[in-house]
Design an enzyme around this catalytic site. Sequence first.
Site, PDB file in Angstrom:
ATOM      1  N   SER A 180       0.835  -1.189   0.000  1.00 33.01           N
ATOM      2  CA  SER A 180       0.000   0.000   0.000  1.00 33.01           C
ATOM      3  C   SER A 180       0.883   1.258   0.000  1.00 33.01           C
ATOM      4  CB  SER A 180      -0.970  -0.043   1.196  1.00 33.01           C
ATOM      5  OG  SER A 180      -2.016   0.874   1.053  1.00 33.01           O
TER       6      SER A 180
ATOM      7  N   ASP B  91      -8.373  -5.908  -5.833  1.00 32.67           N
ATOM      8  CA  ASP B  91      -8.004  -4.846  -4.902  1.00 32.67           C
ATOM      9  C   ASP B  91      -9.091  -3.772  -4.923  1.00 32.67           C
ATOM     10  OD1 ASP B  91      -6.855  -2.755  -3.493  1.00 32.67           O
ATOM     11  OD2 ASP B  91      -4.892  -2.947  -4.446  1.00 32.67           O
TER      12      ASP B  91
ATOM     13  N   HIS C 218      -6.567  -6.302  -1.389  1.00 29.31           N
ATOM     14  CA  HIS C 218      -5.462  -5.349  -1.225  1.00 29.31           C
ATOM     15  C   HIS C 218      -4.402  -5.844  -0.245  1.00 29.31           C
ATOM     16  CE1 HIS C 218      -3.626  -1.355  -1.345  1.00 29.31           C
ATOM     17  NE2 HIS C 218      -3.630  -1.324  -0.025  1.00 29.31           N
TER      18      HIS C 218
END
Length: 418
Positions: A234, A327, A361
């Site tokens: 991330s 995601d 994600h």
Amino acid sequence: MSRLTVTPVSALTDEPVHIRATGLPPSVLVTLKASLTDEKGNLFHSRAFYRTNEAGDLDLKRDAALGGDYVGVEPMGLFWSLKPEKAFRRLLKRDVMNSPFRVTLDLYDSFVLQEPATEMPKASQTVQRWFTAPGVQRVPIRSGRVRGALFLPPGEGPFPGIIDLFGGIGGLVEFRASLLASHGFATLALAYFAYEDLPSHLKELDLDYFEEATDFLVSHPKVQGPGIGVIGVSKGAEVALAMTCFLKQVVATICINGPTWVSETPHKYRGQVSPSTPMFLESLRIDVSGAVSFRNFHKLHDTVSPLNLLPVEKAQGQILFLVSECDACLDSRKCAEQALERLQSHGKSNGRMLTYPGAGHLLEPPYGPLCYASWNPSIPLPMLWGGDPALHAAAQEQSWGDILKFFRQHIVETRSKL
């Protein structure tokens, strides 16, 4: 007498176990349940229904679940299908050194739907899932401005070095670093905000801080030079990519579902500031679960100018983009493709992308459960991460092998050829 066996009963959390049951009536429907209470007292649980064979036995490597939280032959299904009793709780190990996660497995010789069960299980077993192998050391780091924890594998070393970065959760997250050290890498879990005397909020990304951390790790007597690896997820993936663009010591970088441009907060390096990309609140989407998706928060095709894109062509090391196809936080595939196109336009071939269908994600080490959505300290609503539980589980198992292989090839083997 019914018996439930798990082999091994104590292992690293990224190691599979073998679950079997014996002494049951033949050809009957049985229920297997798993439960785990995390360090904050949050309960996670899963269940699956099976049918015993003619001998009254059950083997999760052989037998298919007929229903419950998963179906089919899934030897580790009870672990990766764990879900929180309270919505939006993320299973996250904080103390990686002193205690494992303890998963209780219960066997019932009937179809059990009620929670909690009103009957006693026929057999139970508690499994220990450790995040640190025997002999791994944890060294708290307060060196200059650098804050974190260095995990050193057992032995004299020196060992290949890695810096491990997480994203918007802030603080110090150690579970991946401790597992990497358990596989032979000296790994620095690096905090960069919301920890000790670091800034409480991320207002700018100071690459000089990460350069200081890189210099610290490279110069450590138990870390082999001349280069190190970096892994981030991330926002941490954005940091990792920025590091490989500007820091020559970084020879191998893994970016997991992260922006490949300056997002949200400007970057600063040696007095130069790179502006962040504009954000569009009207593009936020609320999922049926009540969590917010940031996938279209940045309108990439409209807002990302060449000035915002990270200069990946400057990277001298190898770059691996790990991309989850489901995601819900970021169009991570488009991000990776933009970076690879920029590399190619500059005649560079030191980047590649691996994709994982159905993954969300938060792509983490194997056998942990999918976190579909969870609270994040930076926003007032839970964040949607996405993913299909079974496909995400397969992706975590595959990607962890890909991560270890990449670092062994581009830190360990590359150095041996010098």
